[in-house]
Design a protein around this motif. Sequence first.
Motif, PDB file in Angstrom:
ATOM      1  N   ASP A 244       0.952  -1.297   0.102  1.00  9.89           N
ATOM      2  CA  ASP A 244      -0.017  -0.019  -0.112  1.00  9.89           C
ATOM      3  C   ASP A 244       0.968   1.337  -0.071  1.00  9.89           C
ATOM      4  O   ASP A 244       1.756   1.260   0.778  1.00  9.89           O
ATOM      5  CB  ASP A 244      -0.900  -0.026   1.211  1.00  9.89           C
ATOM      6  N   ILE A 245       0.532   2.224  -1.066  1.00 11.50           N
ATOM      7  CA  ILE A 245       1.430   3.317  -1.145  1.00 11.50           C
ATOM      8  C   ILE A 245       0.429   4.573  -0.867  1.00 11.50           C
ATOM      9  O   ILE A 245      -0.358   4.781  -1.662  1.00 11.50           O
ATOM     10  CB  ILE A 245       1.936   3.360  -2.504  1.00 11.50           C
ATOM     11  N   PHE A 246       0.666   5.125   0.020  1.00 11.70           N
ATOM     12  CA  PHE A 246       0.137   6.476   0.398  1.00 11.70           C
ATOM     13  C   PHE A 246       0.639   7.765   0.012  1.00 11.70           C
ATOM     14  O   PHE A 246       1.901   7.852   0.322  1.00 11.70           O
ATOM     15  CB  PHE A 246      -0.347   6.744   1.893  1.00 11.70           C
ATOM     16  N   ILE A 247       0.068   8.616  -1.007  1.00  5.36           N
ATOM     17  CA  ILE A 247       0.574   9.840  -1.536  1.00  5.36           C
ATOM     18  C   ILE A 247      -0.098  11.080  -1.048  1.00  5.36           C
ATOM     19  O   ILE A 247      -1.243  11.066  -1.117  1.00  5.36           O
ATOM     20  CB  ILE A 247       0.871   9.825  -2.845  1.00  5.36           C
ATOM     21  N   SER A 248       0.488  11.961  -0.484  1.00  2.00           N
ATOM     22  CA  SER A 248      -0.118  13.101  -0.180  1.00  2.00           C
ATOM     23  C   SER A 248       0.085  14.120  -1.364  1.00  2.00           C
ATOM     24  O   SER A 248       1.297  14.597  -1.898  1.00  2.00           O
ATOM     25  CB  SER A 248       0.653  14.104   1.056  1.00  2.00           C
ATOM     26  N   VAL A 249      -1.046  14.379  -2.028  1.00  2.00           N
ATOM     27  CA  VAL A 249      -1.011  15.231  -3.346  1.00  2.00           C
ATOM     28  C   VAL A 249      -0.626  16.869  -2.784  1.00  2.00           C
ATOM     29  O   VAL A 249       0.006  17.700  -3.645  1.00  2.00           O
ATOM     30  CB  VAL A 249      -2.329  15.334  -4.093  1.00  2.00           C
TER      31      VAL A 249
ATOM     32  N   SER B  28       2.555  18.670  -4.535  1.00  2.00           N
ATOM     33  CA  SER B  28       2.237  19.856  -5.312  1.00  2.00           C
ATOM     34  C   SER B  28       3.439  20.785  -4.633  1.00  2.00           C
ATOM     35  O   SER B  28       4.010  21.612  -5.635  1.00  2.00           O
ATOM     36  CB  SER B  28       1.032  20.394  -5.042  1.00  2.00           C
ATOM     37  N   ASP B  29       3.836  20.885  -3.289  1.00  2.00           N
ATOM     38  CA  ASP B  29       4.712  21.883  -2.900  1.00  2.00           C
ATOM     39  C   ASP B  29       6.217  21.533  -3.237  1.00  2.00           C
ATOM     40  O   ASP B  29       6.939  22.280  -3.643  1.00  2.00           O
ATOM     41  CB  ASP B  29       4.520  21.840  -1.266  1.00  2.00           C
ATOM     42  N   ASN B  30       6.316  20.123  -3.315  1.00  2.00           N
ATOM     43  CA  ASN B  30       7.796  19.775  -3.758  1.00  2.00           C
ATOM     44  C   ASN B  30       8.010  19.962  -5.325  1.00  2.00           C
ATOM     45  O   ASN B  30       9.020  20.368  -5.456  1.00  2.00           O
ATOM     46  CB  ASN B  30       7.837  18.257  -3.446  1.00  2.00           C
ATOM     47  N   ALA B  31       6.799  19.736  -6.123  1.00  2.00           N
ATOM     48  CA  ALA B  31       7.104  20.218  -7.407  1.00  2.00           C
ATOM     49  C   ALA B  31       7.447  21.641  -7.698  1.00  2.00           C
ATOM     50  O   ALA B  31       8.303  22.003  -8.433  1.00  2.00           O
ATOM     51  CB  ALA B  31       5.805  19.878  -8.054  1.00  2.00           C
TER      52      ALA B  31
ATOM     53  N   GLU C  15       6.431  15.409 -10.547  1.00  2.00           N
ATOM     54  CA  GLU C  15       6.710  14.872  -9.267  1.00  2.00           C
ATOM     55  C   GLU C  15       5.967  14.040  -8.771  1.00  2.00           C
ATOM     56  O   GLU C  15       6.119  13.071  -8.113  1.00  2.00           O
ATOM     57  CB  GLU C  15       6.789  16.298  -8.463  1.00  2.00           C
ATOM     58  N   LEU C  16       4.618  13.889  -9.071  1.00  2.00           N
ATOM     59  CA  LEU C  16       3.693  12.807  -8.781  1.00  2.00           C
ATOM     60  C   LEU C  16       4.219  11.626  -9.428  1.00  2.00           C
ATOM     61  O   LEU C  16       4.220  10.566  -8.629  1.00  2.00           O
ATOM     62  CB  LEU C  16       2.393  13.043  -9.448  1.00  2.00           C
TER      63      LEU C  16
END
Length: 138
Positions: free
Chosen positions: A76-81, A85-88, A98-99
């Motif tokens: 299971d992979i959980f990703i904070s969009v 967005s901030d990292n991009a 980045e996603l």
Amino acid sequence: MIEFSYETQFKLDDEVKLSNWISNVIVEEGFVEGDICYVFCDDNYLHKLNMEYLHHDTLTDIISFDYTLGKTVQGDIFISVERVSDNAKDFGVTFYNELCRVIIHGVLHYCGFKDKTDEERSIMRDKEDHYIGQLFKN
């Protein structure tokens, strides 16, 4: 089977394309695809998981739970969009780029790649770049 789930308003536009890409990466790395679930969420959701399971009181872009058995990649992979967005913005790349990097980062961990040392991070980044290049070529 690769599955996408959403705990926020975000939705992928190209689930089939991304699913096929992830499957190809797994095969290219010499593994077999098992059940992989991507959960897209917000910072608050992922922060709670980070606190509960890893005891880290920090924001992060990804948390992965690896259930890989032998050569069968699953987890299971959980990703904070929000983090993506901030990292991009911080890295000067598009949100989608980045996603995709974060999406494939989790799978590469399942394939045995680490990122604790500078050398490991360099290898991981090269792998991410390689596979992102393949995705954007198609």
